[in-house]
Design an enzyme around this catalytic site. Sequence first.
Site, PDB file in Angstrom:
ATOM      1  N   LEU A   1       0.818  -1.210   0.000  1.00  0.00           N
ATOM      2  CA  LEU A   1       0.000   0.000   0.000  1.00  0.00           C
ATOM      3  C   LEU A   1       0.852   1.260   0.000  1.00  0.00           C
ATOM      4  O   LEU A   1       0.443   2.303  -0.501  1.00  0.00           O
ATOM      5  CB  LEU A   1      -0.921   0.013   1.226  1.00  0.00           C
ATOM      6  N   GLY A   2       2.035   1.189   0.583  1.00  0.00           N
ATOM      7  CA  GLY A   2       2.908   2.357   0.656  1.00  0.00           C
ATOM      8  C   GLY A   2       4.191   2.001   1.373  1.00  0.00           C
ATOM      9  O   GLY A   2       4.307   0.951   2.005  1.00  0.00           O
TER      10      GLY A   2
ATOM     11  N   GLY B   1       7.579   3.749   3.700  1.00  0.00           N
ATOM     12  CA  GLY B   1       8.096   4.880   4.452  1.00  0.00           C
ATOM     13  C   GLY B   1       9.534   4.675   4.848  1.00  0.00           C
ATOM     14  O   GLY B   1      10.223   3.780   4.345  1.00  0.00           O
ATOM     15  N   GLY B   2       9.998   5.513   5.794  1.00  0.00           N
ATOM     16  CA  GLY B   2      11.404   5.500   6.168  1.00  0.00           C
ATOM     17  C   GLY B   2      11.847   4.229   6.869  1.00  0.00           C
ATOM     18  O   GLY B   2      13.011   3.856   6.792  1.00  0.00           O
ATOM     19  N   MET B   3      10.929   3.568   7.591  1.00  0.00           N
ATOM     20  CA  MET B   3      11.324   2.396   8.358  1.00  0.00           C
ATOM     21  C   MET B   3      10.506   1.161   8.007  1.00  0.00           C
ATOM     22  O   MET B   3      10.433   0.226   8.799  1.00  0.00           O
ATOM     23  CB  MET B   3      11.212   2.679   9.853  1.00  0.00           C
TER      24      MET B   3
ATOM     25  N   ASP C   1       4.161  13.043  14.802  1.00  0.00           N
ATOM     26  CA  ASP C   1       4.344  13.070  13.351  1.00  0.00           C
ATOM     27  C   ASP C   1       3.025  13.443  12.669  1.00  0.00           C
ATOM     28  O   ASP C   1       2.617  12.806  11.702  1.00  0.00           O
ATOM     29  CB  ASP C   1       4.855  11.719  12.849  1.00  0.00           C
TER      30      ASP C   1
END
Length: 542
Positions: free
Chosen positions: A21-22, A24-26, A142
């Site tokens: 789905l996506g 990120g950074g981690m 965040d």
Amino acid sequence: MSEVPGEDRLIAGRYRLLGPLGQGGMGIVWRARDEVLGREVAVKEVRAPSGLPASDVQRLYARLEREAWAAARVSHRNVVTVYDVATEDSRPWIVMELIRGLALSDVLDAEGPMPPQRAAHIGAEVLAALRSAHGSGVLHRDVKPGNVLIANDGRVVLTDFGIAMVEGTSALTMTGELIGSPEFLAPERALGRTPGPESDLWSLGVLLYAATEGNSPFRQNTPLNTLRAVVDEELPPPRRAGPLAPVVEALLRKDPAERLSAAEAEHRLRIVAAGGTPRTAGAGAADPHGATVTAGTTAPATPFPATSFPSPASSATSAYAPEERSRRAVAVLAVGLAVLLLAVGGIVWTLAHKGDDKNAGGSTGAPGPGPTSSAPRSAPATRVTPDADGSPGAGGAGNTGNTGTSKPPPQTVTVHLTPVRDSYEGTCPPPHTEAPAFEATITVGRTPVQVEYRWALKDGTSSDPGWQSLPFGAGDGRSKQVSHTELTYRQDTTYHGTITLEVRSPVAVTSNGVAFSVTCRTETPTDGASATAEGASAPAGD
């Protein structure tokens, strides 16, 4: 990425990955199927930065898992639900509610700046989520458009609770790039100070500014310049925000102690969302719906201590004089260079170890049983009990003499009520899932204690009039939520009511009132008298 998209893989013997789905950074978020319950979920695969010692990696994963479970305690319709924390390949996999919709960042990219009324509605829903989390002792850290989802049914959902706490504080990757968006960081975070709930309110202010103006106010060409602007630069005046502008400006005050309180901010946002213009008041103004009843001078405890923020002694009205701005700019650059040298190894080591302590103000778990050092700047309904001898009490922890023991602080109870749904229109009786619904946050000064409460309408009726008990154990946090669905209505007309939550023990206090309406459209053979339906919801605070 551990697997090729579309390749079936079963996590923890239960969650089958269907596709990404996506990312990120981690880690990466997968769409998955829960084979046990037969439903689709979102699964976040978390990976530590490469190059870390094995012991630090395990500590980091253990902390991520603890924080995910802490986030799972936040129960609110505007918060993505954490279902499970599974373990696969010695790593945590965070299993969450699957929200079908678009991120606010995608909506802004596609449609451009929003009208103030729509932005205020989204902001009020996000703030309701934050207030629920802060009441449970959880900071988000965040808040940004990429972490706000607009569901296909119109629901606004804040994602990445708990997980964002670790990602937000892991400031640099191995290549020296910032993880996350520095333009949404509060000044106190840019200066390396301990954040509090006010830091999330700053980020919400930046989100509202970006939603109405089309750009964030402090973005510069480099991360360090952005951090310097966050600390030193004046807020560019909003041009498109209209009645929302005073709220944005009050949330984006550099000093966290001067920012608008969460209760007052949500009240003003809902007024703007309804097409009105709120009356402005001073920073930290009390919630206009709330009331305060106190005995003595002791203030109620809050989940987080107030964040201290230095200001020049030479001026009480100018917290950022030119000399101070210069010193802050040097401080920001020095912090940035130091972090660049330390890189992610030292930072992740710190994160991996700090979970072993009980941090004051930055803990992701529920607050401890003792009173904190600060009082809230908003004023939901509060009552303080005197000690047994009738005196106001010791006034807080730490008042011990040279000999003997101190009195315990007086008990306090704070209640704040927020609407989940404040209106219904259709056939009556209204369905339970569509009728007006409310959530109350009950905060006590110390535990253990048992709170007795009931839901009451202004006209003296309610679909749930009985007294109920909410226990706070010795190891529980001091804030819990209870919810209620109000089923009172009048046939062939519109019923206007105001609901409160009344507490009778350990002290007597009544929450702020929340107005609601029920419009019955279909005639039924009744005499038009007020009817009270059975089956109101049970408390959801436990």
